[in-house]
Design a protein around this motif. Structure first.
Motif, PDB file in Angstrom:
ATOM      1  N   UNK A  96       0.789  -1.216   0.000  1.00 41.93           N
ATOM      2  CA  UNK A  96       0.000   0.000   0.000  1.00 41.93           C
ATOM      3  C   UNK A  96       0.827   1.275   0.000  1.00 41.93           C
ATOM      4  N   UNK A  97       0.163   2.419  -0.178  1.00 36.03           N
ATOM      5  CA  UNK A  97       0.866   3.714  -0.262  1.00 36.03           C
ATOM      6  C   UNK A  97       1.503   4.142   1.053  1.00 36.03           C
ATOM      7  N   UNK A  98       0.947   3.770   2.200  1.00 34.73           N
ATOM      8  CA  UNK A  98       1.543   4.149   3.482  1.00 34.73           C
ATOM      9  C   UNK A  98       2.910   3.490   3.652  1.00 34.73           C
ATOM     10  N   UNK A  99       2.995   2.208   3.290  1.00 38.68           N
ATOM     11  CA  UNK A  99       4.260   1.475   3.394  1.00 38.68           C
ATOM     12  C   UNK A  99       5.293   2.068   2.441  1.00 38.68           C
TER      13      UNK A  99
ATOM     14  N   UNK B 173      -7.010  12.204  -4.176  1.00 40.73           N
ATOM     15  CA  UNK B 173      -6.212  13.290  -4.765  1.00 40.73           C
ATOM     16  C   UNK B 173      -5.701  14.272  -3.713  1.00 40.73           C
ATOM     17  N   UNK B 174      -6.111  14.090  -2.461  1.00 39.65           N
ATOM     18  CA  UNK B 174      -5.695  14.999  -1.389  1.00 39.65           C
ATOM     19  C   UNK B 174      -4.652  14.298  -0.524  1.00 39.65           C
ATOM     20  N   UNK B 175      -3.466  14.904  -0.414  1.00 38.38           N
ATOM     21  CA  UNK B 175      -2.371  14.313   0.360  1.00 38.38           C
ATOM     22  C   UNK B 175      -2.717  14.253   1.851  1.00 38.38           C
ATOM     23  N   UNK B 176      -2.307  13.161   2.474  1.00 39.66           N
ATOM     24  CA  UNK B 176      -2.502  12.996   3.913  1.00 39.66           C
ATOM     25  C   UNK B 176      -1.141  12.894   4.585  1.00 39.66           C
TER      26      UNK B 176
ATOM     27  N   UNK C 282      -0.089  10.273  -1.054  1.00 39.09           N
ATOM     28  CA  UNK C 282      -1.412  10.273  -1.659  1.00 39.09           C
ATOM     29  C   UNK C 282      -2.047   8.902  -1.420  1.00 39.09           C
ATOM     30  N   UNK C 283      -3.237   8.841  -0.850  1.00 39.28           N
ATOM     31  CA  UNK C 283      -3.859   7.555  -0.516  1.00 39.28           C
ATOM     32  C   UNK C 283      -4.520   6.889  -1.720  1.00 39.28           C
ATOM     33  N   UNK C 284      -3.692   6.519  -2.697  1.00 44.73           N
ATOM     34  CA  UNK C 284      -4.200   5.927  -3.924  1.00 44.73           C
ATOM     35  C   UNK C 284      -4.114   4.413  -3.869  1.00 44.73           C
ATOM     36  N   UNK C 285      -5.227   3.775  -4.184  1.00 38.60           N
ATOM     37  CA  UNK C 285      -5.261   2.328  -4.204  1.00 38.60           C
ATOM     38  C   UNK C 285      -5.573   1.796  -5.586  1.00 38.60           C
ATOM     39  N   UNK C 286      -5.706   0.500  -5.722  1.00 37.33           N
ATOM     40  CA  UNK C 286      -6.067  -0.084  -7.016  1.00 37.33           C
ATOM     41  C   UNK C 286      -7.526   0.216  -7.345  1.00 37.33           C
ATOM     42  N   UNK C 287      -7.847   0.229  -8.624  1.00 37.39           N
ATOM     43  CA  UNK C 287      -9.208   0.485  -9.047  1.00 37.39           C
ATOM     44  C   UNK C 287      -9.487   1.968  -9.234  1.00 37.39           C
TER      45      UNK C 287
END
Length: 573
Positions: free
Chosen positions: A497-500, A522-525, A541-546
């Protein structure tokens, strides 16, 4: 003088008249039952609320009293009624929902019981409901549906209300005040509100000869007078649309402590009142659409035919809640209570929440089953119903629009009573078909019954507003933020995932969250942690699949005053 009838006919007529008079004499007059409310005090603090009911027994000597069961998300409400006693008869309790009193026929009865609080301290600001009694050391806040017992099978009874402060300094505000002067149908006890604290402050306004009262308790960043001014504008807009409503109206308003990071306000419409509970940090302007929504419930769906009876009531919330959201925004814009930008922002918030909802594909049967237990499901009828209203407005535009149908539903409901009443969500289709010849069934089958995804057309709002459809990556933190917050150590960090990828690992000391917008990839955390003994904010950026498809309303960046007026007229009607 009767002419032209044979004696036999006259004799038969006399017997029939005598029988009718005898039957009329045998029918008892409706009873007037008295409900007396008083605080139960211990060393100056309110411990409970005492309710004393005086009423005649049933003609057969067995009087059955209904206890509160479920309302507004509150369950097993009889749990909060205690210490029942009866004078004039013997009390039994065959089940949790019923008290049975045996006595002499029509004997005078006095029933006493106490209402205790459902919460230890204030209701939680993140709770799914507050449809349960609030009883605190310094006062109480009650909804009639949750506290009053009523006799079964005696819907014709009338009730009188009595307030006894019991020597306390409590100041009561209630929409039952008129019942202190004159008995009214007993059914009015349920949709009522009672708030009593020493510091209740009232503000009054006159709306076309009918009083509006705001009863506020607690400290807010605005006064009761300012709230009353805004409420008067909101209510006037709704009454102008419906063409009636010159009756007294009460708004009760109680403050909750505001935990860090929380803003919460909730309310419920109650015919001639609505009850609000809110954190103290809420701004006055935040209540504009909320207030209009709640007042509109005076009509939708109560005066349009009411709700679907029984456990399937949430099946109609797409209409009673979703259509009410639609009209709250529309009428607030029409009246000038909000501007185009605020109107569009309210819609964009709802469209964003709908697009990113975990329940977006839930059908209406699942809404009935999960409405009171699942937050995402609970919000879906609001989001879905408002969009269905937009689609129906577009479909009916050439036939006078949705406004015409809603007003016709009002007129039909006024002419129907009792068994002939049609619940408002079920009346919409036949009324629309009868007036315009347009069948709205396909929209309801697709988007309500089956729960298909709704995508509004670009010109759904007419005027100068356009609907844009966007696609973006699905939202995924790759981190269990709820468990991280509870344990104050990062948890559930997914290696894919993006956090890792940004550098977070399980077991880091969690210091807090910075920025981000739940559901929006689209909003950075930023996740603040302690790393090598020093604080550090890890951003990603909390971007996942799909992919997720989101719609939003765009407003022009510059409008002349004339163009703005024309746009508002086209959008709001």
């Amino acid at each position: 003088m009767i002419c032209g009838r044979p004696k036999a006919a006259l004799a038969g007529l006399a017997l029939a008249l005598a029988g009718a008079m005898s039957a009329q004499a045998a029918t008892p007059k409706p009873s007037v039952n008295v409900y007396r409310i008083a605080p139960v005090l211990e060393t100056g603090a309110v411990r409970a609320v005492s309710v004393t009911v005086t009423l005649p027994a049933d003609a057969d000597g067995e009087t059955r009293l209904r206890l509160p069961t479920e309302w507004g998300g509150g369950e097993r409400l009889w749990r909060f009624l205690s210490s029942p006693t009866v004078t004039g008869g013997q009390l039994a309790q065959p089940d949790e929902k019923t008290w049975v009193i045996t006595s002499k026929p029509r004997a005078p009865l006095t029933v006493r019981y106490q209402v205790v609080g459902a919460y230890e301290g204030p209701p939680p600001p993140d709770g799914p409901n507050y449809g349960q009694p609030i009883v605190e050391p310094d006062g109480f806040y009650l909804i009639g549906h949750t506290v009053f017992v009523t006799p079964e099978g005696r819907e014709g009874d009338r009730a009188r209300f009595v307030w006894d402060p019991a020597g306390s300094s409590l100041r009561l505000a209630t929409d039952l005040s008129s019942m202190m002067r004159k008995p009214a149908p007993i059914e009015q006890l349920g949709p009522s509100v009672l708030i009593a604290y020493p510091d209740v402050v009232e503000a009054r306004r006159d709306l076309d000869g009918a009083p509006l009262t705001v009863a506020m308790r607690g400290q807010f960043p605005f006064s009761a007078e300012a709230f009353a001014d805004m409420a008067a504008r909101s209510i006037s807009a709704a009454r102008a649309f419906w063409g009636d409503g010159r009756t007294p109206f009460l708004i009760t308003f109680a403050a909750l402590p505001a935990p860090k990071g929380w803003t919460s306000y909730r309310g419920t419409g109650l015919d001639d009142a609505f009850a609000v509970i809110s954190t103290q940090n809420t701004k006055l302007e935040d209540y504009r659409l909320f207030l209009t929504h709640e007042y509109l419930h005076t009509w939708n769906g109560e005066r349009l035919g009411g709700a679907i009876d029984g456990a399937r009531e949430p099946a109609g919330y797409w209409f009673s809640e979703g259509f009410t959201d639609y009209y709250a925004r529309r009428l607030a814009l029409r009246s000038g209570l909000v501007d185009l930008e605020t109107f569009a922002a309210a819609w964009n918030e709802a469209l964003e929440a709908y697009a990113t909802s975990a329940a977006i594909d839930v059908n209406n049967d699942e809404i009935v089953a999960k409405f009171w237990s699942d937050r995402a499901v609970q919000k879906l009828p609001y989001q879905r119903g408002a969009q269905v209203a937009v689609l129906m407005e577009t479909k009916l535009k050439a036939k006078g629009g949705l406004d015409r149908i809603m007003l016709a539903m009002r007129d039909q409901a006024t002419s129907r009573t009792g068994a002939s009443r049609i619940p408002a969500p079920e009346a919409l289709v036949p009324v629309a078909r009868g007036i315009t010849g347009v069948d709205l069934t396909p929209e309801i089958d697709r988007f309500v019954t089956r729960g298909e995804r709704i995508l509004l057309p670009p010109d759904a709002f007419g005027g100068c507003l356009t609907v844009e459809t966007l696609t973006r990556p699905a939202y995924w933190l790759g981190l269990d933020l709820a468990e991280t917050g509870r344990g104050r150590l990062t948890a559930g960090v997914d290696p894919s995932g993006p956090a890792y990828a940004a550098g977070l690992r399980d077991g880091m000391k969690y210091l807090g969250r910075q920025g981000g917008k739940t559901g929006d990839s689209t909003v950075e955390i930023g996740i603040a942690v302690e790393k090598n003994g020093k604080p550090e904010v890890i951003r990603f950026l909390p971007r996942g699949p799909g992919q997720v498809t989101v719609q939003r309303i765009n407003t022009p960046t510059a409008l002349t005053p004339e163009a703005r007026v024309a746009c508002v007229k086209a959008v709001a009607g």
